[in-house]
Design a protein around this motif. Structure first.
Motif, PDB file in Angstrom:
ATOM      1  N   GLU A  46       9.729  -1.553  -1.426  1.00 59.66           N
ATOM      2  CA  GLU A  46       8.938  -2.699  -1.511  1.00 59.66           C
ATOM      3  C   GLU A  46       8.687  -3.864  -1.183  1.00 59.66           C
ATOM      4  O   GLU A  46       8.608  -4.628  -0.754  1.00 59.66           O
ATOM      5  N   VAL A  69       0.713  -0.817   0.499  1.00 62.38           N
ATOM      6  CA  VAL A  69      -0.213   0.324   0.066  1.00 62.38           C
ATOM      7  C   VAL A  69       1.096   1.736   0.178  1.00 62.38           C
ATOM      8  O   VAL A  69       0.317   2.489  -0.904  1.00 62.38           O
ATOM      9  N   ALA A  70       1.591   1.282   0.644  1.00 63.84           N
ATOM     10  CA  ALA A  70       2.878   2.528   0.760  1.00 63.84           C
ATOM     11  C   ALA A  70       3.507   3.100  -0.849  1.00 63.84           C
ATOM     12  O   ALA A  70       3.855   3.835  -1.054  1.00 63.84           O
ATOM     13  N   TYR A  71       3.333   1.723  -1.415  1.00 61.84           N
ATOM     14  CA  TYR A  71       4.075   1.413  -2.704  1.00 61.84           C
ATOM     15  C   TYR A  71       3.141   2.887  -3.794  1.00 61.84           C
ATOM     16  O   TYR A  71       3.041   3.745  -4.088  1.00 61.84           O
ATOM     17  N   LEU A  72       2.132   1.654  -3.332  1.00 63.47           N
ATOM     18  CA  LEU A  72       0.654   2.187  -4.023  1.00 63.47           C
ATOM     19  C   LEU A  72       0.800   4.223  -4.031  1.00 63.47           C
ATOM     20  O   LEU A  72      -0.102   4.693  -4.552  1.00 63.47           O
ATOM     21  N   GLN A  73       0.716   4.395  -2.706  1.00 59.64           N
ATOM     22  CA  GLN A  73       0.510   5.901  -2.262  1.00 59.64           C
ATOM     23  C   GLN A  73       1.536   6.665  -2.382  1.00 59.64           C
ATOM     24  O   GLN A  73       1.680   8.188  -2.543  1.00 59.64           O
ATOM     25  N   GLY A  74       2.793   5.757  -3.298  1.00 61.04           N
ATOM     26  CA  GLY A  74       3.810   6.931  -3.666  1.00 61.04           C
ATOM     27  C   GLY A  74       5.058   6.991  -2.147  1.00 61.04           C
ATOM     28  O   GLY A  74       5.631   8.337  -2.337  1.00 61.04           O
ATOM     29  N   LYS A  75       4.560   6.288  -1.248  1.00 65.00           N
ATOM     30  CA  LYS A  75       5.106   6.514  -0.460  1.00 65.00           C
ATOM     31  C   LYS A  75       6.947   6.316   0.247  1.00 65.00           C
ATOM     32  O   LYS A  75       7.815   6.105   0.919  1.00 65.00           O
TER      33      LYS A  75
END
Length: 64
Positions: A13, A1-7
Motif C-alpha cells: 500500500e 482501500v485494498a489494504y483495509l480490505q486485507g487484499k
C-alpha cells in the motif's frame, strides 16, 4: 482501500501511495505551466513566509 480490505499488505500500500502521488504530481505539473501569467508561483527556498503572506493579503484586498 485494498489494504483495509486485507487484499494487500502495508508495504504494498505504501508503494502504491508513493507511485500514485508521483503520477499526480506529474499531471499537476503538466496542467499548471510555469509561464502562465494568471498563476503566481511561490518558491519555498527563496520566498519568505512574510512575503507570501503579504502577496496573499494584497490579492485579498484587491478582491474586497
Amino acid at each position: 482501500v485494498a489494504y483495509l480490505q486485507g487484499k494487500i499488505n502495508l508495504d504494498e500500500e505504501i508503494l502504491l501511495i508513493k507511485r500514485r502521488t508521483r503520477i499526480y504530481v506529474r499531471s499537476q505539473a503538466s496542467w499548471f505551466k510555469d509561464n502562465d501569467p494568471d498563476i503566481h508561483w511561490f518558491h519555498i527556498k527563496e520566498d519568505t513566509i512574510e512575503e507570501m503572506e503579504n502577496t496573499i493579503r494584497n490579492w485579498q484586498s484587491a478582491i474586497d
